[in-house]
Design a protein around this motif. Structure first.
Motif, PDB file in Angstrom:
ATOM      1  N   ASP A  14      56.597 -67.454  73.005  1.00 19.93           N
ATOM      2  CA  ASP A  14      57.749 -67.459  73.681  1.00 19.93           C
ATOM      3  C   ASP A  14      57.275 -68.598  74.855  1.00 19.93           C
ATOM      4  OD1 ASP A  14      56.599 -66.189  75.809  1.00 19.93           O
ATOM      5  OD2 ASP A  14      57.926 -64.390  75.414  1.00 19.93           O
ATOM      6  N   ALA A  15      58.636 -68.815  75.337  1.00 21.68           N
ATOM      7  CA  ALA A  15      58.616 -70.049  76.306  1.00 21.68           C
ATOM      8  C   ALA A  15      57.621 -69.680  77.646  1.00 21.68           C
ATOM      9  CB  ALA A  15      59.751 -70.223  76.916  1.00 21.68           C
ATOM     10  N   GLU A  16      57.529 -68.304  77.726  1.00 24.52           N
ATOM     11  CA  GLU A  16      56.817 -67.697  78.909  1.00 24.52           C
ATOM     12  C   GLU A  16      55.327 -67.734  78.527  1.00 24.52           C
ATOM     13  OE1 GLU A  16      59.788 -66.333  78.433  1.00 24.52           O
ATOM     14  OE2 GLU A  16      60.447 -67.706  79.998  1.00 24.52           O
ATOM     15  N   GLU A  17      54.888 -68.173  77.416  1.00 20.54           N
ATOM     16  CA  GLU A  17      53.579 -68.394  76.699  1.00 20.54           C
ATOM     17  C   GLU A  17      53.031 -66.973  76.544  1.00 20.54           C
ATOM     18  OE1 GLU A  17      50.777 -70.455  79.252  1.00 20.54           O
ATOM     19  OE2 GLU A  17      52.078 -72.153  79.479  1.00 20.54           O
ATOM     20  N   THR A  18      54.007 -65.803  76.159  1.00 23.22           N
ATOM     21  CA  THR A  18      53.497 -64.470  75.678  1.00 23.22           C
ATOM     22  C   THR A  18      53.595 -64.755  74.169  1.00 23.22           C
ATOM     23  OG1 THR A  18      54.650 -63.598  77.491  1.00 23.22           O
ATOM     24  CG2 THR A  18      54.256 -62.384  75.582  1.00 23.22           C
ATOM     25  N   VAL A  19      52.254 -64.006  73.803  1.00 19.55           N
ATOM     26  CA  VAL A  19      51.947 -64.132  72.202  1.00 19.55           C
ATOM     27  C   VAL A  19      52.812 -62.967  71.600  1.00 19.55           C
ATOM     28  CG1 VAL A  19      50.292 -63.919  70.460  1.00 19.55           C
ATOM     29  CG2 VAL A  19      49.837 -65.151  72.570  1.00 19.55           C
ATOM     30  N   LEU A  20      53.562 -63.417  70.432  1.00 18.21           N
ATOM     31  CA  LEU A  20      54.410 -62.355  70.004  1.00 18.21           C
ATOM     32  C   LEU A  20      53.909 -61.912  68.796  1.00 18.21           C
ATOM     33  CD1 LEU A  20      58.054 -63.925  70.828  1.00 18.21           C
ATOM     34  CD2 LEU A  20      56.768 -62.536  72.195  1.00 18.21           C
ATOM     35  N   ASP A  21      53.337 -62.738  67.998  1.00 23.41           N
ATOM     36  CA  ASP A  21      52.936 -62.288  66.622  1.00 23.41           C
ATOM     37  C   ASP A  21      52.046 -63.367  66.109  1.00 23.41           C
ATOM     38  OD1 ASP A  21      52.604 -60.517  64.527  1.00 23.41           O
ATOM     39  OD2 ASP A  21      54.698 -60.211  64.523  1.00 23.41           O
ATOM     40  N   LYS A  76      43.099 -83.677  69.719  1.00 21.16           N
ATOM     41  CA  LYS A  76      42.459 -84.135  71.079  1.00 21.16           C
ATOM     42  C   LYS A  76      43.117 -82.970  72.052  1.00 21.16           C
ATOM     43  CE  LYS A  76      40.558 -88.589  70.543  1.00 21.16           C
ATOM     44  NZ  LYS A  76      40.238 -89.904  71.119  1.00 21.16           N
ATOM     45  N   LEU A  77      44.560 -82.987  72.126  1.00 19.74           N
ATOM     46  CA  LEU A  77      45.253 -82.060  72.845  1.00 19.74           C
ATOM     47  C   LEU A  77      44.839 -80.645  72.786  1.00 19.74           C
ATOM     48  CD1 LEU A  77      48.731 -83.409  73.566  1.00 19.74           C
ATOM     49  CD2 LEU A  77      47.052 -83.297  75.279  1.00 19.74           C
ATOM     50  N   SER A  78      45.018 -80.269  71.503  1.00 17.12           N
ATOM     51  CA  SER A  78      44.682 -78.921  71.118  1.00 17.12           C
ATOM     52  C   SER A  78      43.252 -78.441  71.597  1.00 17.12           C
ATOM     53  CB  SER A  78      45.030 -78.361  69.845  1.00 17.12           C
ATOM     54  OG  SER A  78      44.162 -79.427  68.729  1.00 17.12           O
ATOM     55  N   ALA A  79      42.237 -79.276  71.444  1.00 21.36           N
ATOM     56  CA  ALA A  79      40.650 -79.119  71.760  1.00 21.36           C
ATOM     57  C   ALA A  79      40.666 -78.898  73.098  1.00 21.36           C
ATOM     58  CB  ALA A  79      39.972 -80.340  71.284  1.00 21.36           C
ATOM     59  N   ARG A  80      41.427 -79.759  74.076  1.00 18.82           N
ATOM     60  CA  ARG A  80      41.302 -79.573  75.336  1.00 18.82           C
ATOM     61  C   ARG A  80      41.818 -78.300  75.935  1.00 18.82           C
ATOM     62  NH1 ARG A  80      43.292 -85.589  76.847  1.00 18.82           N
ATOM     63  NH2 ARG A  80      41.357 -86.657  76.122  1.00 18.82           N
ATOM     64  N   ALA A  81      42.929 -77.871  75.129  1.00 15.31           N
ATOM     65  CA  ALA A  81      43.557 -76.684  75.617  1.00 15.31           C
ATOM     66  C   ALA A  81      42.707 -75.337  75.416  1.00 15.31           C
ATOM     67  CB  ALA A  81      45.178 -76.366  74.931  1.00 15.31           C
ATOM     68  N   ARG A  82      42.045 -75.635  74.129  1.00 15.33           N
ATOM     69  CA  ARG A  82      41.148 -74.442  73.666  1.00 15.33           C
ATOM     70  C   ARG A  82      40.117 -74.184  74.652  1.00 15.33           C
ATOM     71  NH1 ARG A  82      39.899 -76.355  69.008  1.00 15.33           N
ATOM     72  NH2 ARG A  82      37.851 -77.181  69.741  1.00 15.33           N
ATOM     73  N   VAL A  83      39.480 -75.515  75.202  1.00 19.50           N
ATOM     74  CA  VAL A  83      38.293 -75.404  76.217  1.00 19.50           C
ATOM     75  C   VAL A  83      39.030 -74.823  77.392  1.00 19.50           C
ATOM     76  CG1 VAL A  83      36.979 -76.578  77.732  1.00 19.50           C
ATOM     77  CG2 VAL A  83      37.144 -77.233  75.399  1.00 19.50           C
ATOM     78  N   PHE A  84      40.163 -75.138  77.933  1.00 15.62           N
ATOM     79  CA  PHE A  84      40.629 -74.656  79.192  1.00 15.62           C
ATOM     80  C   PHE A  84      41.060 -73.280  79.097  1.00 15.62           C
ATOM     81  CE2 PHE A  84      42.029 -79.163  80.206  1.00 15.62           C
ATOM     82  CZ  PHE A  84      40.934 -79.257  80.850  1.00 15.62           C
ATOM     83  N   SER A  85      41.458 -72.722  77.952  1.00 17.06           N
ATOM     84  CA  SER A  85      42.170 -71.442  77.758  1.00 17.06           C
ATOM     85  C   SER A  85      41.058 -70.179  77.602  1.00 17.06           C
ATOM     86  CB  SER A  85      43.127 -71.313  76.821  1.00 17.06           C
ATOM     87  OG  SER A  85      42.354 -71.508  75.451  1.00 17.06           O
ATOM     88  N   THR A  86      39.798 -70.587  76.878  1.00 19.53           N
ATOM     89  CA  THR A  86      38.723 -69.834  76.486  1.00 19.53           C
ATOM     90  C   THR A  86      37.519 -70.056  77.387  1.00 19.53           C
ATOM     91  OG1 THR A  86      37.916 -71.497  74.717  1.00 19.53           O
ATOM     92  CG2 THR A  86      39.615 -69.724  73.958  1.00 19.53           C
ATOM     93  N   ALA A  94      42.071 -68.432  64.655  1.00 14.63           N
ATOM     94  CA  ALA A  94      42.882 -67.873  65.651  1.00 14.63           C
ATOM     95  C   ALA A  94      43.033 -68.646  66.900  1.00 14.63           C
ATOM     96  CB  ALA A  94      42.678 -66.444  65.607  1.00 14.63           C
ATOM     97  N   THR A  95      41.783 -68.996  67.379  1.00 14.92           N
ATOM     98  CA  THR A  95      41.894 -69.733  68.762  1.00 14.92           C
ATOM     99  C   THR A  95      42.463 -71.001  68.670  1.00 14.92           C
ATOM    100  OG1 THR A  95      39.810 -70.539  68.381  1.00 14.92           O
ATOM    101  CG2 THR A  95      39.801 -68.295  69.602  1.00 14.92           C
ATOM    102  N   ASP A  96      42.317 -71.665  67.392  1.00 17.76           N
ATOM    103  CA  ASP A  96      42.886 -72.999  67.267  1.00 17.76           C
ATOM    104  C   ASP A  96      44.507 -72.729  67.214  1.00 17.76           C
ATOM    105  OD1 ASP A  96      40.692 -74.107  67.066  1.00 17.76           O
ATOM    106  OD2 ASP A  96      40.513 -74.510  64.962  1.00 17.76           O
ATOM    107  N   ALA A  97      45.017 -71.824  66.546  1.00 14.09           N
ATOM    108  CA  ALA A  97      46.514 -71.559  66.433  1.00 14.09           C
ATOM    109  C   ALA A  97      47.014 -71.364  67.936  1.00 14.09           C
ATOM    110  CB  ALA A  97      46.638 -70.532  65.538  1.00 14.09           C
ATOM    111  N   HIS A  98      46.159 -70.696  68.600  1.00 15.86           N
ATOM    112  CA  HIS A  98      46.355 -70.084  70.027  1.00 15.86           C
ATOM    113  C   HIS A  98      46.606 -71.784  70.990  1.00 15.86           C
ATOM    114  CE1 HIS A  98      47.217 -67.963  73.738  1.00 15.86           C
ATOM    115  NE2 HIS A  98      46.122 -68.585  74.160  1.00 15.86           N
ATOM    116  N   SER A  99      45.551 -72.367  70.582  1.00 14.00           N
ATOM    117  CA  SER A  99      45.664 -73.653  71.565  1.00 14.00           C
ATOM    118  C   SER A  99      46.668 -74.560  71.176  1.00 14.00           C
ATOM    119  CB  SER A  99      44.232 -74.138  71.547  1.00 14.00           C
ATOM    120  OG  SER A  99      43.977 -74.772  70.110  1.00 14.00           O
ATOM    121  N   VAL A 100      47.136 -74.471  70.069  1.00 19.32           N
ATOM    122  CA  VAL A 100      48.139 -75.591  69.454  1.00 19.32           C
ATOM    123  C   VAL A 100      49.609 -75.030  69.917  1.00 19.32           C
ATOM    124  CG1 VAL A 100      49.534 -76.026  67.416  1.00 19.32           C
ATOM    125  CG2 VAL A 100      47.100 -76.345  67.211  1.00 19.32           C
TER     126      VAL A 100
END
Length: 278
Positions: A14-21, A76-86, A94-100
């Motif tokens: 959701d917009a608050e970055e809460t994973v719903l499913d 490239k954007l999703s790869a950077r988000a993956r590094v920052f989030s993990t 699953a981590t790729d989908a989360h970063s996207v």
């Protein structure tokens, strides 16, 4: 969505970055139907798909046909988000989908994927023209390899099919290996002649389609049918770039500021869309 050929992994955020499913689905008819049924309980949705100009395109097009809203997330954007989030760069679906999902939620200005039939036709044909060019390059390389063994010093670098045929006509090997090389070289020349005719027909078709769009790209010096078609296909809706500076940054022609203190300097950008940059 983290897309693959046979399967996709999705995460609902959701917009608050809460994973719903989330979940993993096949890309066949049954899997695609199961996925769309699965997300139907989230009516106010936007699909963020990684690589809509590449591996993600086949799924994005099917979602567009259902009237879904889709935005493209550059890898490239999703790869950077993956590094920052993990905190590390290890990949799972699953981590790729989360970063996207994070990029889709946080970033504004992501390119919306649109169903433009005219551009889709251009995309198919310009890709085909590119494959013909690659095939031509491979055949010429193979022919040069054989001619080097048939003719002392080989043939000149820029060799057309007609020139190669004239060169080969003067070669009369007496040994069995030489005769085999000459026969295969003749087959390659015949392949090159067919490829040339296909390239010529493809260029003509592309030029007609580009003019039908009303584009004046072909009037620019140095831009042929393939370059013009690739520009139209990759750029898509030019209004997605707020200014000419944004467009220059996207295609890598804007210089990068590398100033330090009183020393003002800029360097050449090696980023951006390299195909369009070329």
């Amino acid at each position: 969505m983290d897309p693959h050929k046979r399967s996709v992994t999705i995460e609902v955020m959701d917009a608050e970055e809460t994973v719903l499913d989330g979940g993993r689905f096949g890309t066949d008819e049954a899997g695609f139907t199961a996925m769309t049924d699965y997300v139907s309980r989230f009516p106010d949705r936007v699909w963020a798909i990684e690589g809509c100009n590449g591996i993600g395109r086949h799924v994005a097009v099917r979602l567009l046909a259902l009237g879904e809203e889709v935005v493209d997330v550059p890898p490239k954007l999703s790869a950077r988000a993956r590094v920052f989030s993990t905190g590390q760069g290890r990949k799972t679906d699953a981590t790729d989908a989360h970063s996207v999902a994070l990029v889709g939620t946080r970033m504004s200005g992501l390119r919306p994927v649109v169903a433009d039939e005219e551009l889709e036709v251009l995309r198919v044909l310009v890709d085909r023209r590119g494959w013909l060019g690659e095939e031509h390059t491979r055949k010429v390389a193979q022919l040069h390899h054989l001619l080097l063994e048939l003719i002392p010093g080989g043939a000149k670098k820029d060799l057309s099919a007609a020139q190669a045929k004239a060169v080969l006509a003067k070669v009369r090997p007496r040994d069995a290996a030489g005769k085999a090389r000459r026969r295969v070289a003749a087959e390659l020349i015949a392949d090159l002649e067919r490829i040339y005719q296909r390239k010529k027909a493809a260029d003509k078709e592309l030029a007609e389609l580009i003019r039908a769009t009303g584009s004046t790209l072909l009037d620019l010096n140095g831009i042929g049918p393939t370059g013009a078609a690739r520009l139209l296909v990759d750029v898509g809706d030019i209004t997605r770039f707020p200014t000419r500076g944004h467009f220059a940054s996207w295609n890598g022609t804007a210089p990068i500021d590398a100033s330090s203190g009183d020393h003002v300097r800029h360097r050449l950008s090696r980023k951006g869309n390299r195909q369009i940059n070329r």
